[in-house]
Structures are given as structure tokens and as C-alpha cells.
Design a protein around this motif. Structure first.
Motif, short mmCIF file in Angstrom:
data_model
loop_
_atom_site.label_atom_id
_atom_site.label_comp_id
_atom_site.label_asym_id
_atom_site.label_seq_id
_atom_site.Cartn_x
_atom_site.Cartn_y
_atom_site.Cartn_z
N VAL A 31 0.85 -1.19 0.00
CA VAL A 31 0.00 0.00 0.00
C VAL A 31 0.88 1.24 0.00
O VAL A 31 2.04 1.18 0.39
N PRO A 32 0.33 2.36 -0.43
CA PRO A 32 1.13 3.58 -0.36
C PRO A 32 1.48 3.92 1.08
O PRO A 32 0.68 3.72 1.98
N LEU A 33 2.68 4.37 1.28
CA LEU A 33 3.10 4.90 2.58
C LEU A 33 4.02 6.08 2.28
O LEU A 33 5.16 5.91 1.88
N VAL A 34 3.46 7.27 2.42
CA VAL A 34 4.18 8.51 2.14
C VAL A 34 4.39 9.22 3.47
O VAL A 34 3.43 9.46 4.20
N VAL A 35 5.64 9.52 3.79
CA VAL A 35 5.98 10.24 5.01
C VAL A 35 6.72 11.50 4.59
O VAL A 35 7.74 11.42 3.91
N SER A 36 6.19 12.65 4.99
CA SER A 36 6.82 13.92 4.64
C SER A 36 6.98 14.75 5.91
O SER A 36 6.02 14.95 6.66
N ALA A 37 8.20 15.20 6.12
CA ALA A 37 8.48 16.03 7.29
C ALA A 37 9.42 17.15 6.85
O ALA A 37 10.12 17.02 5.85
N PRO A 38 9.47 18.24 7.61
CA PRO A 38 10.40 19.32 7.27
C PRO A 38 11.84 18.77 7.19
O PRO A 38 12.24 17.94 8.00
N ASP A 39 12.56 19.22 6.19
CA ASP A 39 13.95 18.82 5.97
C ASP A 39 14.13 17.33 5.68
O ASP A 39 15.23 16.81 5.77
N MET A 40 13.06 16.65 5.34
CA MET A 40 13.15 15.24 4.99
C MET A 40 13.33 15.13 3.48
O MET A 40 12.55 15.71 2.73
N PRO A 41 14.36 14.41 3.02
CA PRO A 41 14.55 14.29 1.58
C PRO A 41 13.38 13.55 0.93
O PRO A 41 12.85 12.60 1.49
N ALA A 42 12.99 14.01 -0.25
CA ALA A 42 11.90 13.38 -0.98
C ALA A 42 12.49 12.33 -1.91
O ALA A 42 12.92 12.62 -3.01
N GLU A 43 12.53 11.10 -1.43
CA GLU A 43 13.08 10.02 -2.24
C GLU A 43 12.39 8.71 -1.87
O GLU A 43 12.01 8.49 -0.72
N PRO A 44 12.21 7.84 -2.86
CA PRO A 44 11.60 6.54 -2.56
C PRO A 44 12.55 5.68 -1.72
O PRO A 44 13.77 5.82 -1.81
N VAL A 45 11.98 4.82 -0.94
CA VAL A 45 12.74 3.91 -0.08
C VAL A 45 12.52 2.50 -0.61
O VAL A 45 11.39 2.09 -0.84
N SER A 46 13.59 1.76 -0.80
CA SER A 46 13.46 0.40 -1.32
C SER A 46 13.46 -0.66 -0.22
O SER A 46 13.26 -1.83 -0.49
N VAL A 47 13.68 -0.25 1.01
CA VAL A 47 13.67 -1.16 2.14
C VAL A 47 12.22 -1.49 2.51
O VAL A 47 11.37 -0.60 2.49
N PRO A 48 11.92 -2.75 2.85
CA PRO A 48 10.56 -3.04 3.30
C PRO A 48 10.20 -2.22 4.54
O PRO A 48 10.98 -2.13 5.47
N VAL A 49 9.06 -1.59 4.50
CA VAL A 49 8.54 -0.85 5.65
C VAL A 49 7.17 -1.40 5.98
O VAL A 49 6.59 -2.17 5.24
N SER A 50 6.64 -0.98 7.10
CA SER A 50 5.39 -1.52 7.60
C SER A 50 4.52 -0.39 8.12
O SER A 50 5.03 0.66 8.54
#
Length: 175
Positions: A31-50
Motif C-alpha cells: 500500500v502507499p506509505l508517504v511520510v513527509s516532514a520538514p527537511d526530509m529528503p523526498a526520495e523513494p525507499v526500497s527497504v521493506p517498511v510496515s
């Protein structure tokens, strides 16, 4: 902090079903999991997340030190601990009562480059099926699934049944 996610995906004919039955296929888990925070780089993560990573991410962004929650914070993923790129995540679901599989629990483990599955009888813990037949990842999943089944049986036996709760969960399609 902005987090966008979903609790499950839907199938549109893949594997011969529609909707979100109690299976552990990619269409339902990824499923989509988008996390955005100040000063957080906007890049996809290839590591499994939950989705278990959502609460630790909120806690870190709010500067609340609380390590009681399962999962890992994704807010500062660029400074993730060593080994984070080889992380595994677990998924589980109870079999569907509509197909006489209510006595089963399905488990899946995902690593960056592979996955494994096991299906177990809830009461006895018997392994009904697994794929692949042998691997270190499957061994990790077997240990996790055994622990999860033990925890479920201990929790279920220690909590009183609530017919109202049962009725509500059934109405939502979770029983």
C-alpha cells in the motif's frame, strides 16, 4: 508531518479474486506509505517498511521518546541504523470464515529481495503449507508465526468475550 497510507490494498482479478480477501498477496500488502516532514529528503525507499512504522514516525517527529511501540521511525531514514537496509517485515491474516479457512492463520515475511509464506492451523500450530520449502527466511518466519500463535492464544484466553465487539467486528468484515 504528513503521513498518507492505507490499511490494505485491493485485488482486481489477480489470483482470481476481487476486493481484499484474507490473503497475503502483493496487491493486498503493498500500500502507499508517504511520510513527509520538514527537511526530509523526498526520495523513494526500497527497504521493506510496515504500517507499524507509522506511530514511531509520529513520535519521533513530535520529539516524544517512546520506544514501546513496534516498528521503526521513517522520519530520519537517511540516518537509519546499520542493517536497516536488510530489514524484514511480517504480515499475517486469519483465514476467511466464508471459505471454511477460519481455523488458519497465514503469515508472510518480506526482505528487500525475497519473501516466504507459511499457513498454520491456529489451535495446533501445525504447518499446512509453506513456500519456499526451505530457507533461512522461512525459518525466521516459522519462529515468528509460532510466537504470534502463542501470543494470540494467551490473549484470547485471558480476555472475556464481548458479543457487542464481536458483532461490530463481523459487521466490518473482520471476523
Amino acid at each position: 508531518l504528513v503521513i498518507i497510507t492505507a490499511d490494505h490494498g485491493d485485488a482486481f482479478g489477480e489470483h482470481g479474486y476481487y476486493g481484499h480477501p484474507r490473503q497475503l498477496d502483493d496487491e493486498l500488502l503493498r500500500v502507499p506509505l508517504v511520510v513527509s516532514a520538514p527537511d526530509m529528503p523526498a526520495e523513494p525507499v526500497s527497504v521493506p517498511v510496515s504500517t507499524l512504522d507509522v506511530v514511531p514516525s509520529i513520535m519521533e517527529a513530535a520529539a516524544v521518546d517512546d520506544s514501546e511501540w513496534p516498528g521503526e521511525s521513517l522520519v530520519d531514514i537517511a540516518d537509519a541504523p546499520e542493517g536497516f537496509d536488510q530489514r524484514t517485515v511480517f504480515s499475517q491474516v486469519r483465514g476467511d470464515s466464508l471459505s471454511d479457512e477460519n481455523h488458519l492463520r497465514r503469515f508472510r515475511i518480506d526482505s528487500p529481495d525475497r519473501s516466504a509464506r507459511v499457513e498454520r492451523v491456529i489451535e495446533s500450530g501445525e504447518v499446512v503449507s509453506s513456500e519456499p520449502k526451505e530457507s533461512a527466511l522461512l525459518e525466521e518466519l516459522l519462529k515468528h508465526s509460532e510466537s504470534a500463535l502463542n501470543m494470540c492464544s494467551n490473549t484470547a484466553s485471558s480476555q472475556p468475550e464481548s458479543s457487542d465487539l464481536e458483532r461490530r467486528l463481523e459487521a466490518l468484515g473482520y471476523k
